[in-house]
Scaffold this motif. Structure first.
Motif, short mmCIF file in Angstrom:
data_model
loop_
_atom_site.label_atom_id
_atom_site.label_comp_id
_atom_site.label_asym_id
_atom_site.label_seq_id
_atom_site.Cartn_x
_atom_site.Cartn_y
_atom_site.Cartn_z
N GLU A 1 0.87 -1.18 0.00
CA GLU A 1 0.00 0.00 0.00
C GLU A 1 0.91 1.23 0.00
OE1 GLU A 1 -2.91 -0.14 3.14
OE2 GLU A 1 -3.18 -2.29 2.88
N ILE A 2 1.64 1.40 -1.08
CA ILE A 2 2.74 2.38 -1.14
C ILE A 2 2.25 3.81 -0.95
CG2 ILE A 2 4.68 3.23 -2.51
CD1 ILE A 2 4.88 0.26 -1.52
N SER A 3 1.19 4.21 -1.62
CA SER A 3 0.75 5.61 -1.50
C SER A 3 0.31 5.92 -0.07
CB SER A 3 -0.36 5.93 -2.50
OG SER A 3 -1.50 5.14 -2.26
N GLN A 4 -0.36 4.99 0.60
CA GLN A 4 -0.75 5.22 2.00
C GLN A 4 0.47 5.20 2.91
OE1 GLN A 4 -3.74 6.02 3.51
NE2 GLN A 4 -4.20 6.45 1.37
N SER A 5 1.42 4.35 2.59
CA SER A 5 2.66 4.29 3.35
C SER A 5 3.40 5.63 3.28
CB SER A 5 3.56 3.18 2.81
OG SER A 5 4.82 3.21 3.41
N GLU A 6 3.45 6.20 2.09
CA GLU A 6 4.14 7.48 1.91
C GLU A 6 3.48 8.58 2.71
OE1 GLU A 6 4.17 8.00 -2.33
OE2 GLU A 6 5.84 6.61 -2.59
N ILE A 7 2.16 8.61 2.74
CA ILE A 7 1.43 9.62 3.52
C ILE A 7 1.79 9.51 5.00
CG2 ILE A 7 -0.87 10.31 4.31
CD1 ILE A 7 -1.86 9.50 1.44
N ASP A 8 1.73 8.30 5.52
CA ASP A 8 2.03 8.10 6.94
C ASP A 8 3.50 8.38 7.26
OD1 ASP A 8 -0.59 7.44 7.57
OD2 ASP A 8 -0.26 5.29 7.35
N LEU A 9 4.40 8.02 6.35
CA LEU A 9 5.82 8.27 6.59
C LEU A 9 6.12 9.76 6.63
CD1 LEU A 9 8.59 7.09 7.10
CD2 LEU A 9 8.88 6.87 4.63
N ARG A 10 5.52 10.51 5.73
CA ARG A 10 5.71 11.98 5.75
C ARG A 10 5.19 12.58 7.05
NH1 ARG A 10 7.13 14.49 0.85
NH2 ARG A 10 6.97 13.13 -0.95
N LYS A 11 4.01 12.15 7.49
CA LYS A 11 3.44 12.65 8.75
C LYS A 11 4.36 12.27 9.92
CE LYS A 11 -1.46 12.33 7.57
NZ LYS A 11 -2.71 11.60 7.91
N ALA A 12 4.84 11.05 9.90
CA ALA A 12 5.72 10.59 10.98
C ALA A 12 6.97 11.46 11.07
CB ALA A 12 6.10 9.13 10.76
N LEU A 13 7.56 11.75 9.94
CA LEU A 13 8.76 12.60 9.93
C LEU A 13 8.44 14.03 10.34
CD1 LEU A 13 10.50 11.23 6.73
CD2 LEU A 13 11.33 11.02 9.09
N ASP A 14 7.26 14.52 9.96
CA ASP A 14 6.84 15.85 10.39
C ASP A 14 6.74 15.92 11.92
OD1 ASP A 14 6.68 17.12 7.92
OD2 ASP A 14 4.56 16.70 7.66
N TYR A 15 6.13 14.91 12.51
CA TYR A 15 5.95 14.87 13.96
C TYR A 15 7.24 14.54 14.70
CZ TYR A 15 0.80 14.70 13.44
OH TYR A 15 -0.51 14.96 13.14
N GLY A 16 7.97 13.56 14.18
CA GLY A 16 9.10 13.02 14.94
C GLY A 16 10.46 13.60 14.64
N GLY A 17 10.58 14.29 13.51
CA GLY A 17 11.82 14.95 13.16
C GLY A 17 13.05 14.05 13.15
N GLN A 18 14.15 14.63 13.54
CA GLN A 18 15.46 13.97 13.52
C GLN A 18 15.44 12.66 14.32
OE1 GLN A 18 18.23 15.42 11.92
NE2 GLN A 18 19.48 13.61 12.35
#
Length: 87
Positions: free
Chosen positions: A36-53
């Motif tokens: 589910e690549i497109s959904q994975s990409e959405i969640d990964l971007r959000k995760a990086l936005d929230y979790g940063g470095q």
């Protein structure tokens, strides 16, 4: 929906927001493994936005600890999104 996706989705509702980055990162990985690549990409971007470095480095460590073949592609996405976020 797999049990892992159900549990992680429920965790987003039940746990405080300071856990959301790691939960979203795990959701992204599970969805990636399920193609589910497109959904994975959405969640990964959000995760990086929230979790940063911290999330970025923790995810890299997880990938390197016990790698499986799909991890190469997931790492590519992780690094691409991290670069995009920091430009």
């Amino acid at each position: 929906m797999s049990d892992a996706l159900k549990d992680l989705s429920r965790a987003l509702i039940l746990l405080p927001e300071n856990y959301h980055a790691m939960i979203l990162g795990n959701l992204a990985y599970v969805k990636f493994l399920q193609k589910e690549i497109s959904q994975s990409e959405i969640d990964l971007r959000k995760a990086l936005d929230y979790g940063g470095q911290y999330l970025y480095e923790s995810t890299l460590q997880d990938i390197e600890r016990f790698p499986i073949s799909p991890d190469i592609e997931f790492r590519y996405l992780l690094e691409k999104f991290w670069k995009d976020l920091n430009e």
